[in-house]
Design a protein around this motif. Structure first.
Motif, PDB file in Angstrom:
ATOM      1  N   VAL A 181       0.859  -1.187   0.000  1.00  0.00           N
ATOM      2  CA  VAL A 181       0.000   0.000   0.000  1.00  0.00           C
ATOM      3  C   VAL A 181       0.894   1.235   0.000  1.00  0.00           C
ATOM      4  O   VAL A 181       2.120   1.138   0.128  1.00  0.00           O
ATOM      5  N   ASP A 182       0.282   2.406  -0.135  1.00  0.00           N
ATOM      6  CA  ASP A 182       1.065   3.634  -0.067  1.00  0.00           C
ATOM      7  C   ASP A 182       1.291   4.028   1.401  1.00  0.00           C
ATOM      8  O   ASP A 182       0.958   3.276   2.319  1.00  0.00           O
ATOM      9  N   ASN A 183       1.852   5.205   1.627  1.00  0.00           N
ATOM     10  CA  ASN A 183       2.301   5.590   2.966  1.00  0.00           C
ATOM     11  C   ASN A 183       1.243   6.306   3.795  1.00  0.00           C
ATOM     12  O   ASN A 183       1.578   6.949   4.784  1.00  0.00           O
ATOM     13  N   ALA A 184      -0.016   6.226   3.421  1.00  0.00           N
ATOM     14  CA  ALA A 184      -1.059   6.884   4.201  1.00  0.00           C
ATOM     15  C   ALA A 184      -1.200   6.238   5.577  1.00  0.00           C
ATOM     16  O   ALA A 184      -1.057   5.018   5.731  1.00  0.00           O
ATOM     17  N   THR A 185      -1.491   7.051   6.583  1.00  0.00           N
ATOM     18  CA  THR A 185      -1.640   6.544   7.955  1.00  0.00           C
ATOM     19  C   THR A 185      -2.810   5.579   8.064  1.00  0.00           C
ATOM     20  O   THR A 185      -2.760   4.606   8.835  1.00  0.00           O
ATOM     21  N   ALA A 186      -3.857   5.820   7.278  1.00  0.00           N
ATOM     22  CA  ALA A 186      -5.022   4.934   7.327  1.00  0.00           C
ATOM     23  C   ALA A 186      -4.667   3.515   6.928  1.00  0.00           C
ATOM     24  O   ALA A 186      -5.250   2.552   7.442  1.00  0.00           O
ATOM     25  N   ASN A 187      -3.704   3.366   6.032  1.00  0.00           N
ATOM     26  CA  ASN A 187      -3.309   2.020   5.603  1.00  0.00           C
ATOM     27  C   ASN A 187      -2.646   1.243   6.730  1.00  0.00           C
ATOM     28  O   ASN A 187      -2.819   0.029   6.842  1.00  0.00           O
ATOM     29  N   ALA A 188      -1.858   1.930   7.559  1.00  0.00           N
ATOM     30  CA  ALA A 188      -1.217   1.254   8.691  1.00  0.00           C
ATOM     31  C   ALA A 188      -2.266   0.705   9.653  1.00  0.00           C
ATOM     32  O   ALA A 188      -2.131  -0.422  10.165  1.00  0.00           O
TER      33      ALA A 188
END
Length: 515
Positions: A181-188
């Protein structure tokens, strides 16, 4: 009428649809043909027609075109050509059949898959999310399948994790290797939830308890790095973007710009390109095209009053738009474009040519050949041409095994498709081509070639045939074509002995020997 035709009409000669006839069948290499037997099958013809619409990206109404209908009637009068509504149902049934086959494959093989996902907002302000699975089939071929393409409420972690969980449950996937995934906080947040679910479903659902399950997209990281580095040039890039937006906002403005290009006698055939903020290479293409057309923009600033007024105020925010560009701005844009296009090499003596590593060191060359054994066997990269050239220059006895009948790898297009795309049938015929016939690459030409043999394209965009021609000419000019053994499949590469100067042997079942 049917009774009359069947019993009394002597001139009517009925044709048995189950009768087999001799037909020409294409060979595996794509050249020539062989004789075979075939029989007419209405359902099979409709399925192939549906596949044609998918592969060639044709509209549904194509089947109702008069020319195509006439062609089908002359080709096979027995074929009842479906309407566009019927072909839509056939396409949906084809999707259902392939989905069932893929589900059965996942349930039977228990393969561990890698997932990639991305979210975006359309111009209608609708949130979308896609989930793609990557896995290795029974033939050790990398496969990619889109599992989900759906709308979501928002881009928060809760919505993303629900979508991923639903995909895993729907497809019966309980063993995941990585999720990119990309580096968005929501993905973590979403990945953390998925890790807990995988560990609760099965002991080995995630490798090492999911410690390395979360993989951040390298392309997104690179885009963030370049975007951060371009912050000092923000006003310059925005000014160029505004100028390009003005030109591309209406047909009348585009026509005036074309007239300015003609009056300035600019030799380039291409026009301006508008960038996408999430892709830094598109920003380079925008700068490159704008610098080439600098005189046309300057002429519009002198003669087009609408162009000048466009930068005075913004309709939405009532603020002045950045631009138009002056002489100093254009000079800075030229320097920025040169910085992008230079790459990391500046001459033939550099170890890196146009962003690609030269294989001049013997040990590194041999290591690269061993590591890229599968890539060379499948012809998926053109790197083996350079490796073979450098090894040949160093005096090594080089032999290159190429599975296909010519160099070019995946740039060689074929209309053939896998008879069993999911790879369920071990005896299936694999087709190592996944490109479109009309493929265009948006990579800059400066990084498509080498400094001692540059890639010269006749247009701003480069199509598949130009790249294939370049690779063939490269192999011919440097004598690589003479040391390539075509239509030879490498089954394995192993060490012949364990001495310090070990000998590596390649075995080929189609060749019947080793070398």
């Amino acid at each position: 009428m049917n009774k009359h035709i069947e019993k009394w009409c002597k001139k009517y000669q009925p044709v048995d649809p189950t009768q087999k006839v001799l037909v020409k069948q294409p060979t595996m290499s794509g050249f020539g043909s062989t004789l075979g037997v075939s029989k007419f099958d209405q359902l099979r013809c409709r399925r192939v027609l549906a596949e044609m619409l998918i592969l060639d990206e044709l509209p549904f109404k194509f089947v109702e075109n008069r020319g195509f209908q006439r062609f089908c009637f002359e080709l096979c009068p027995l074929f009842d050509l479906p309407s566009r509504r019927t072909i839509v149902r056939d396409l949906y049934q084809l999707y259902i059949d392939e989905k069932i086959k893929l589900k059965e494959y996942f349930n039977r093989s228990k393969v561990r898959v890698c997932l990639t996902t991305d979210t975006w907002i359309s111009i209608q302000n609708i949130n979308y999310m896609v989930v793609t699975a990557h896995f290795i089939d029974y033939d050790w071929q990398l496969q990619k399948r889109i599992l989900s393409f759906s709308q979501i409420v928002d881009h928060k972690g809760d919505s993303i994790r629900k979508c991923i969980e639903n995909v895993l449950l729907e497809w019966g996937i309980d063993k995941v290797f990585t999720i990119t995934v990309d580096n968005a906080t929501a993905n973590a947040t979403a990945i953390g939830y998925v890790i807990r679910k995988l560990n609760s479903w099965q002991d080995d659902g995630a490798v090492l308890g999911g410690k390395y399950l979360h993989v951040r997209c390298c392309a997104h990281i690179l885009n963030l790095i370049v975007s951060d580095g371009l912050k000092d040039l923000h006003d310059l890039i925005v000014a160029i973007r505004n100028a390009v937006k003005y030109v591309k906002s209406s047909l009348s403005r585009l026509d005036r710009f074309k007239k300015a290009v003609a009056h300035e006698k600019i030799g380039t055939k291409g026009l301006v390109v508008l960038d996408v903020p999430t892709r830094w290479n598109s920003t380079y293409l925008m700068l490159e095209s704008a610098v080439k057309l600098r005189k046309a923009f300057e002429r519009m600033g002198e003669e087009d009053l609408h162009y000048v007024n466009y930068f005075r105020d913004d309709d939405q925010s009532e603020q002045k738009r950045i631009g138009p560009l002056n002489c100093d701005d254009w000079d800075n844009a030229k320097e920025t474009d040169d910085m992008f296009s230079l790459g990391v090499g500046s001459g033939p003596s550099d170890d890196i040519e146009s962003g690609r590593l030269k294989a001049t060191d013997k040990e590194d060359s041999l290591w690269g050949m061993k590591q890229q054994e599968e890539d060379v066997n499948k012809g998926k990269r053109a790197a083996y041409l350079v490796a073979a050239r450098e090894l040949h220059r160093e005096g090594h006895a080089v032999v290159v095994f190429e599975r296909e009948y010519q160099v070019g790898g995946t740039w060689v297009y074929t209309k053939e498709v896998d008879s069993d795309p999911p790879g369920l049938d071990p005896s299936r015929v694999s087709v190592y081509c996944s490109l479109y016939s009309s493929l265009w690459t948006n990579l800059p030409r400066q990084i498509m070639g080498f400094l001692d043999y540059p890639f010269l394209s006749c247009s701003d965009e480069t199509d598949r045939e130009e790249v294939l021609m370049y690779l063939k000419e490269f192999a011919r000019v440097f004598g690589v074509e003479e040391i390539v053994m075509f239509e030879v499949e490498v089954a394995k590469v192993c060490s012949q002995d364990r001495s310090p100067l070990e000998t590596w042997v390649g075995c080929s079942p189609s060749w019947g020997g080793s070398r």
